[in-house]
Structures are given as C-alpha cells and as structure tokens.
Design a protein around this motif. Structure first.
Motif, PDB file in Angstrom:
ATOM      1  N   MET A  10      37.793  -0.878  52.229  1.00 28.27           N
ATOM      2  CA  MET A  10      38.703   0.277  52.258  1.00 28.27           C
ATOM      3  C   MET A  10      39.455   0.375  53.568  1.00 28.27           C
ATOM      4  O   MET A  10      38.898   0.161  54.638  1.00 28.27           O
ATOM      5  CB  MET A  10      37.896   1.575  52.051  1.00 28.27           C
ATOM      6  CG  MET A  10      37.621   1.890  50.596  1.00 28.27           C
ATOM      7  SD  MET A  10      39.127   2.074  49.608  1.00 28.27           S
ATOM      8  CE  MET A  10      39.581   3.750  50.029  1.00 28.27           C
ATOM      9  N   GLU A  11      40.740   0.674  53.457  1.00 25.29           N
ATOM     10  CA  GLU A  11      41.532   0.836  54.687  1.00 25.29           C
ATOM     11  C   GLU A  11      41.310   2.222  55.266  1.00 25.29           C
ATOM     12  O   GLU A  11      40.959   3.162  54.550  1.00 25.29           O
ATOM     13  CB  GLU A  11      43.032   0.660  54.385  1.00 25.29           C
ATOM     14  CG  GLU A  11      43.420  -0.729  53.962  1.00 25.29           C
ATOM     15  CD  GLU A  11      43.301  -0.915  52.466  1.00 25.29           C
ATOM     16  OE1 GLU A  11      42.827   0.010  51.766  1.00 25.29           O
ATOM     17  OE2 GLU A  11      43.674  -1.995  51.981  1.00 25.29           O
ATOM     18  N   LYS A  45      45.840   3.920  58.788  1.00 23.51           N
ATOM     19  CA  LYS A  45      46.639   2.758  58.398  1.00 23.51           C
ATOM     20  C   LYS A  45      47.498   3.096  57.173  1.00 23.51           C
ATOM     21  O   LYS A  45      48.662   2.748  57.101  1.00 23.51           O
ATOM     22  CB  LYS A  45      45.708   1.580  58.085  1.00 23.51           C
ATOM     23  CG  LYS A  45      46.481   0.289  57.977  1.00 23.51           C
ATOM     24  CD  LYS A  45      45.795  -0.746  57.125  1.00 23.51           C
ATOM     25  CE  LYS A  45      46.853  -1.695  56.592  1.00 23.51           C
ATOM     26  NZ  LYS A  45      46.324  -2.648  55.637  1.00 23.51           N
ATOM     27  N   ILE A  46      46.891   3.813  56.239  1.00 22.84           N
ATOM     28  CA  ILE A  46      47.631   4.176  55.025  1.00 22.84           C
ATOM     29  C   ILE A  46      48.817   5.059  55.362  1.00 22.84           C
ATOM     30  O   ILE A  46      49.946   4.820  54.917  1.00 22.84           O
ATOM     31  CB  ILE A  46      46.695   4.876  54.019  1.00 22.84           C
ATOM     32  CG1 ILE A  46      45.668   3.858  53.517  1.00 22.84           C
ATOM     33  CG2 ILE A  46      47.479   5.461  52.851  1.00 22.84           C
ATOM     34  CD1 ILE A  46      44.637   4.427  52.592  1.00 22.84           C
ATOM     35  N   TYR A  81      51.490   3.064  57.059  1.00 17.63           N
ATOM     36  CA  TYR A  81      52.141   2.161  56.114  1.00 17.63           C
ATOM     37  C   TYR A  81      53.199   2.911  55.305  1.00 17.63           C
ATOM     38  O   TYR A  81      54.338   2.475  55.180  1.00 17.63           O
ATOM     39  CB  TYR A  81      51.090   1.560  55.182  1.00 17.63           C
ATOM     40  CG  TYR A  81      51.593   0.340  54.451  1.00 17.63           C
ATOM     41  CD1 TYR A  81      51.423  -0.927  54.989  1.00 17.63           C
ATOM     42  CD2 TYR A  81      52.258   0.455  53.226  1.00 17.63           C
ATOM     43  CE1 TYR A  81      51.896  -2.042  54.339  1.00 17.63           C
ATOM     44  CE2 TYR A  81      52.738  -0.647  52.571  1.00 17.63           C
ATOM     45  CZ  TYR A  81      52.549  -1.899  53.129  1.00 17.63           C
ATOM     46  OH  TYR A  81      53.033  -2.994  52.478  1.00 17.63           O
ATOM     47  N   VAL A  82      52.798   4.055  54.791  1.00  9.49           N
ATOM     48  CA  VAL A  82      53.730   4.854  53.994  1.00  9.49           C
ATOM     49  C   VAL A  82      54.926   5.271  54.838  1.00  9.49           C
ATOM     50  O   VAL A  82      56.079   5.168  54.412  1.00  9.49           O
ATOM     51  CB  VAL A  82      53.022   6.100  53.421  1.00  9.49           C
ATOM     52  CG1 VAL A  82      54.022   7.014  52.741  1.00  9.49           C
ATOM     53  CG2 VAL A  82      51.953   5.677  52.444  1.00  9.49           C
ATOM     54  N   MET A  87      57.221   2.261  55.520  1.00 15.15           N
ATOM     55  CA  MET A  87      57.919   1.859  54.292  1.00 15.15           C
ATOM     56  C   MET A  87      59.028   2.858  53.937  1.00 15.15           C
ATOM     57  O   MET A  87      60.145   2.479  53.586  1.00 15.15           O
ATOM     58  CB  MET A  87      56.928   1.798  53.115  1.00 15.15           C
ATOM     59  CG  MET A  87      56.174   0.494  52.982  1.00 15.15           C
ATOM     60  SD  MET A  87      57.250  -0.912  52.744  1.00 15.15           S
ATOM     61  CE  MET A  87      57.679  -0.728  51.028  1.00 15.15           C
ATOM     62  N   THR A  88      58.694   4.146  54.022  1.00 17.53           N
ATOM     63  CA  THR A  88      59.696   5.166  53.688  1.00 17.53           C
ATOM     64  C   THR A  88      60.870   5.089  54.649  1.00 17.53           C
ATOM     65  O   THR A  88      62.031   5.154  54.234  1.00 17.53           O
ATOM     66  CB  THR A  88      59.066   6.572  53.758  1.00 17.53           C
ATOM     67  OG1 THR A  88      57.734   6.480  53.304  1.00 17.53           O
ATOM     68  CG2 THR A  88      59.829   7.549  52.924  1.00 17.53           C
ATOM     69  N   THR A  99      63.026   1.979  53.869  1.00 13.38           N
ATOM     70  CA  THR A  99      63.796   2.171  52.635  1.00 13.38           C
ATOM     71  C   THR A  99      64.930   3.163  52.852  1.00 13.38           C
ATOM     72  O   THR A  99      66.065   2.933  52.429  1.00 13.38           O
ATOM     73  CB  THR A  99      62.890   2.737  51.519  1.00 13.38           C
ATOM     74  OG1 THR A  99      61.576   2.294  51.744  1.00 13.38           O
ATOM     75  CG2 THR A  99      63.350   2.301  50.183  1.00 13.38           C
ATOM     76  N   ILE A 128      67.788   1.546  54.780  1.00 12.88           N
ATOM     77  CA  ILE A 128      68.580   0.626  53.950  1.00 12.88           C
ATOM     78  C   ILE A 128      69.490   1.410  53.013  1.00 12.88           C
ATOM     79  O   ILE A 128      70.692   1.155  52.910  1.00 12.88           O
ATOM     80  CB  ILE A 128      67.649  -0.300  53.129  1.00 12.88           C
ATOM     81  CG1 ILE A 128      66.858  -1.208  54.059  1.00 12.88           C
ATOM     82  CG2 ILE A 128      68.452  -1.112  52.126  1.00 12.88           C
ATOM     83  CD1 ILE A 128      65.786  -2.013  53.381  1.00 12.88           C
ATOM     84  N   LEU A 129      68.906   2.404  52.333  1.00 15.21           N
ATOM     85  CA  LEU A 129      69.681   3.156  51.343  1.00 15.21           C
ATOM     86  C   LEU A 129      70.831   3.921  51.978  1.00 15.21           C
ATOM     87  O   LEU A 129      71.943   3.932  51.459  1.00 15.21           O
ATOM     88  CB  LEU A 129      68.776   4.121  50.580  1.00 15.21           C
ATOM     89  CG  LEU A 129      67.853   3.486  49.541  1.00 15.21           C
ATOM     90  CD1 LEU A 129      67.026   4.539  48.858  1.00 15.21           C
ATOM     91  CD2 LEU A 129      68.645   2.691  48.525  1.00 15.21           C
ATOM     92  N   LEU A 144      73.674   1.588  53.025  1.00 16.70           N
ATOM     93  CA  LEU A 144      74.415   1.118  51.865  1.00 16.70           C
ATOM     94  C   LEU A 144      75.287   2.227  51.283  1.00 16.70           C
ATOM     95  O   LEU A 144      76.429   1.994  50.877  1.00 16.70           O
ATOM     96  CB  LEU A 144      73.412   0.634  50.808  1.00 16.70           C
ATOM     97  CG  LEU A 144      73.943  -0.418  49.847  1.00 16.70           C
ATOM     98  CD1 LEU A 144      74.329  -1.658  50.623  1.00 16.70           C
ATOM     99  CD2 LEU A 144      72.892  -0.755  48.824  1.00 16.70           C
ATOM    100  N   PRO A 150      48.024  -1.248  51.145  1.00 15.42           N
ATOM    101  CA  PRO A 150      46.683  -0.691  50.951  1.00 15.42           C
ATOM    102  C   PRO A 150      46.440  -0.439  49.467  1.00 15.42           C
ATOM    103  O   PRO A 150      47.302   0.120  48.782  1.00 15.42           O
ATOM    104  CB  PRO A 150      46.725   0.635  51.729  1.00 15.42           C
ATOM    105  CG  PRO A 150      47.909   0.524  52.633  1.00 15.42           C
ATOM    106  CD  PRO A 150      48.881  -0.377  51.955  1.00 15.42           C
ATOM    107  N   ILE A 154      53.604   2.628  46.559  1.00 19.67           N
ATOM    108  CA  ILE A 154      54.484   1.702  47.278  1.00 19.67           C
ATOM    109  C   ILE A 154      55.360   0.919  46.295  1.00 19.67           C
ATOM    110  O   ILE A 154      56.560   0.749  46.499  1.00 19.67           O
ATOM    111  CB  ILE A 154      53.649   0.734  48.150  1.00 19.67           C
ATOM    112  CG1 ILE A 154      52.864   1.518  49.194  1.00 19.67           C
ATOM    113  CG2 ILE A 154      54.530  -0.307  48.807  1.00 19.67           C
ATOM    114  CD1 ILE A 154      53.711   2.231  50.223  1.00 19.67           C
ATOM    115  N   LEU A 190      58.089   3.084  45.194  1.00 24.18           N
ATOM    116  CA  LEU A 190      59.079   3.245  46.258  1.00 24.18           C
ATOM    117  C   LEU A 190      60.050   2.060  46.258  1.00 24.18           C
ATOM    118  O   LEU A 190      61.272   2.233  46.332  1.00 24.18           O
ATOM    119  CB  LEU A 190      58.368   3.358  47.605  1.00 24.18           C
ATOM    120  CG  LEU A 190      59.251   3.568  48.826  1.00 24.18           C
ATOM    121  CD1 LEU A 190      59.786   4.982  48.820  1.00 24.18           C
ATOM    122  CD2 LEU A 190      58.479   3.318  50.110  1.00 24.18           C
ATOM    123  N   MET A 226      74.294   2.388  43.069  1.00 29.09           N
ATOM    124  CA  MET A 226      75.413   2.492  44.008  1.00 29.09           C
ATOM    125  C   MET A 226      76.386   1.337  43.828  1.00 29.09           C
ATOM    126  O   MET A 226      77.605   1.510  43.879  1.00 29.09           O
ATOM    127  CB  MET A 226      74.892   2.532  45.448  1.00 29.09           C
ATOM    128  CG  MET A 226      74.296   3.879  45.810  1.00 29.09           C
ATOM    129  SD  MET A 226      74.047   4.077  47.572  1.00 29.09           S
ATOM    130  CE  MET A 226      72.533   3.206  47.841  1.00 29.09           C
TER     131      MET A 226
END
Lengths: 265, 215
Positions: free
Chosen positions: A1-2, A6-7, A10-11, A14-15, A18, A21-22, A25, B78, B85, B88, B99
């Motif tokens: 288990m992490e 860390k979780i 990570y979130v 990642m958010t 993303t 990038i969005l 664009l 994870p 994820i 996402l 877009m």
C-alpha cells in the motif's frame, strides 16, 4: 500500500499537468472556435434568404451586405448599424447590453440572440433585425423568432420584404433542438414545408396583423398546411410565427411608412 | 536488466503479436458485437455516415492515447486511485478532441454535440484501460487502443451507411437513391440501430466460426 501523502501528491501533480495542457490548448484553439460559431450563425441567418446557396462564403457576404438593427421590447430602434458605424460604438452598445446582467456577454452584434435574451423579463429584452441589401438598392429585413416545439426549443429566421407596401415573407429557415427526425424535424429538413411560407403576407386586406399560421386544413391565404404526424411542432411553429414577428411590427411599420412618404415627396 | 532489454526491443516493433493486437478487435474481439461495449453511442450517432465517421475517429484517438498514457504511467499509479487517474486521463483527452473538433470540424462538432463529451463514459475506453493498458507496455497498449477504436468505428460506419441509405436515401449527404424512393423514417430512429446491431452480430457469427462457442 502506498502512503496517503504519495497518493495526494500524485493526484495533485496529475491534475496540475492536465489542467496546464488543457488551458494552453484552449487558449490556442478558442479564437478558431469562436470564428466557427460566428460563421455558423451568420450562415443560419443568411439561409433564410430566398435564393441562398449553401456553398457561398457566408461570413464575407454577411459582413458586406448585412447591417444589424437592435429594437427594444416596444419595437423602438435603440441601435442601428450604418456604413460608418465604428467598432467603438458597437462596443459601447454591447457594454450597455451586458450591464443588464444574467451572465450575458455579447462582444459583437452577431452574438445577440433570442436564446440569451430569454433570460431577461419581457420588457428588458432586445430584438435583432438583420437588414440585408439586395442588389438594386432594395433591402430585406431578416427577423429572428423563437418558440417551443414538442420536445424542446425551436427557432428560426424569417426574411421579409416590402412588396408594394405590403410586408411579405420572402423565405424562412427553421432550426430545432430535439424534434423527432422525419416528423417534427421536417420543419428544418423539408424544403417543401418551408416553401409554403414564401409570398405569404403578414397583414390581411383590412390591414389587421395575421402573420402566417400553420393549420391542418388551410382555408385562407394566410395559412399553410402543417406536417402530418407532428401536430405539436406545427402548432409551435404557428405560435412562433404570430408572436415572434409581432415584436418587430412597430419597426416594420415605421420603415414602410418612411418608404411611402419618401415616395410621395 | 533482462526485462529492460526486452522492453527496448519491443518499442515500435510490429511483429505477428502486434498485428494480432491491432486486427483482432476488428473482427474476433470486436468491442461492439463481441464484447458488447459502447453500444449506447452506436445507437445514437449512426443515423448519418459523416458524424459516425468523426465519432469513430474521436473514439479511436481517445482509446489509443489514453491506453498509451495509462500504460506509460501504469507502474507509478497508486492502485487505490487508479480508476480516478484513468478517468482524469480519458476526460482530458476527450476535452482535447472536443476542442479540436470545435476548431477544425465545426459541422461535425455541432452534429455530435453531447456525444463527444460522452466518449468519457464509453465503456470501451475504460474497459481497455483496465483490461489491457494497466498490464502491458505502452506501444502494444497504443496498438490495442487503435485496434479497438477501429473495431468500434467499423461497426459504426457500417450501420450508418445502411441507416443513411434507407433513412435518408443518401450517402455522406449526397442523395443516391432514385427520387421515387420514399425514405424509411424508422431507420433514422434509434430503435433501428438496435435491430441493425442484432443483424450485424448475426451475420458476423454466421461467417466467423470462432465466435460461435463464446456465448
């Protein structure tokens, strides 16, 4: 288990990635998208003209030959686009309209539509008229109407011309959001149905406003035949034609009056 | 060490295995007719060929790249939040597709309207991420995504051709049926695609002996 940390990290990462990038664009593509939206709207307006061909460059025709007039709820002209109207004037007018609230954000004249205006109470709404210059100095008035179909909203553009002092429908174009294909959707798809409106007069012989009603069995020349199997949509179109055009009557009467007096001089 | 070398070798290689990954979903493991995934959008966007084609391309792009990204990240994600994820990644890709369509294919964007956003809920995408991308290397995952997208798109386009031909008498908007042909409005309604899928599955099982014992 992490571990939880860390979780979370990570979130978070990642958010963040993303989102970056969005949003990049979006900033790159948004101008193209809004140009497309505007082009589609201009095409929809022009498609109500009697001899509109779908392969013309709608944006350039619209920019060259259409002038927008804005009416308030009583039909009085509050803004008129002329050949010498500057961008600053349009902007000032748009700012004034945007101040009414309801999250309406107009940037250009063509952005104004009845769907946004519906958010305001009746007396605060404004109505756009598109004045199209036909070759030979004549003009055609394209008015915007909006009503209810069976499942959802229906709307359309009606081009009107002054034929010997009588306001006559030159052509119509209808759009819908969710009418049944083959039945209610025929108001948009069927050319035969739209052709029925051509040449119909808005006023009867006594000068009373009648518009064009859609009925099962037309008896007078101010009525057209409905689409069988789609009664509710047809009733909606009828209501939209009568109520929708009525907002523009004071304006239409003023400009036709003007035309008559000018002739009399 | 040994695994690393193996991984390097498989990058961008296109052998028998890769070919199978790419081709299988078009027939033997077709997402719609065999895995029965993504049926909802197959019912909804197949009344005309053009939007069906755009939808097929959109889904192929999303499955391919979400498989690629998920597979590349699979060892770092994870386990307890892997679905979030994945979602996402898929949502971001769908937004990108939306877009791009709005900017470069506006008429298709208008026709597909809400269904572009609904690619997120297309079971094929999440199904392939969970079943394949989480356990395989990026390149093969990418091919698996392309294959599944093509398998989905193939059925979509076949159905759209039949529905548009009989429902509107045209192909890609061009009228090809004689004027005397009265269009069959039933074919335009969503229920027509339901029995068309049935017929497609019937024909496919009749022709492909491998599928007969599966279910």
């Amino acid at each position: 288990m992490e571990s939880n940390i860390k979780i979370y990290l990570y979130v978070l990462v990642m958010t963040g990635v993303t989102a970056a990038i969005l949003s990049t664009l979006f900033n790159v593509l948004e101008p193209l998208q809004s140009a497309n939206r505007e082009g589609a709207k201009k095409k929809a307006i022009l498609s109500s003209l009697p001899d509109f061909k779908s392969d013309v460059d709608a944006t350039s025709v619209f920019n060259a030959r259409v002038k927008t007039v804005l009416l308030d709820a009583t039909g009085k002209v509050i803004f008129e686009q002329k050949a010498d109207t500057k961008e600053g004037d349009v902007k000032k007018e748009m700012d004034k309209l945007n101040k009414r609230g309801a999250g309406v954000k107009y940037a250009e004249l063509v952005d104004i539509d009845l769907a946004s205006e519906e958010k305001f109470p009746l007396e605060k709404r404004i109505y756009p008229v598109y004045r199209f210059e036909v070759e030979g100095g004549k003009t055609m008035q394209i008015v915007s109407v909006r009503g209810k179909g069976l499942w959802d909203k229906i709307w359309g553009y009606i081009s009107l011309e002054n034929k010997e002092g009588k306001w006559t429908v030159a052509n119509v174009s209808f759009e819908h959001k969710g009418e049944t294909p083959g039945l209610g959707a025929e108001i948009k798809d069927s050319k035969a149905f739209k052709d029925l409106f051509k040449g119909k007069q808005l006023y009867d012989e006594t000068g009373k406003y009648v518009s064009v009603s859609v009925v099962k069995v037309p008896r007078t020349k101010y009525e057209v035949k409905s689409i069988s199997g789609s009664t509710v949509t047809s009733v909606g179109v009828s209501e939209m034609m009568i109520r929708g055009i009525s907002y523009y009557l004071p304006y239409l009467e003023t400009i036709s009056g003007k035309a008559v007096t000018e002739k009399n001089k | 060490m040994a695994t690393e070398i193996q991984e390097k070798e498989s990058v961008l290689a296109f052998g028998k295995k890769e070919r199978k990954i790419l081709i299988d979903p078009i027939n033997d493991k077709n997402p719609i007719t065999v895995q029965v995934l993504g049926v909802c959008s197959a019912l909804a966007v197949t009344s005309q060929v053009y939007p069906a084609l755009i939808m097929a391309i959109g889904v192929t792009l999303v499955t391919a790249f979400s498989n690629l990204v998920t597979s590349a990240l699979r060892k770092t994600i994870p386990n307890s939040i892997r679905m979030i994820i994945q979602l996402l990644i898929v949502a971001a890709l769908v937004q990108i597709v939306e877009m791009l369509l709005g900017a470069f294919a506006y008429s298709a964007y208008e026709m597909l309207s809400v269904f572009i956003g609904l690619i997120i809920t297309n079971c094929i995408v999440m199904g392939r991420l969970e079943a394949y991308a989480m356990a395989n290397k990026p390149w093969r995952s990418f091919l698996d995504g392309v294959g599944n997208g093509l398998g989905y798109g193939f059925i979509l386009v076949v159905m759209a051709i039949v529905r548009e031909l009989f429902g509107k008498g045209s192909f890609m908007g061009w009228r090809i049926m004689p004027d005397a042909y009265v269009v069959n409005n039933l074919m335009v309604l969503p229920c027509a695609s339901l029995f068309l899928i049935g017929i497609v599955i019937w024909i496919q099982r009749g022709a492909n002996r491998k599928l007969i014992d599966i279910s």
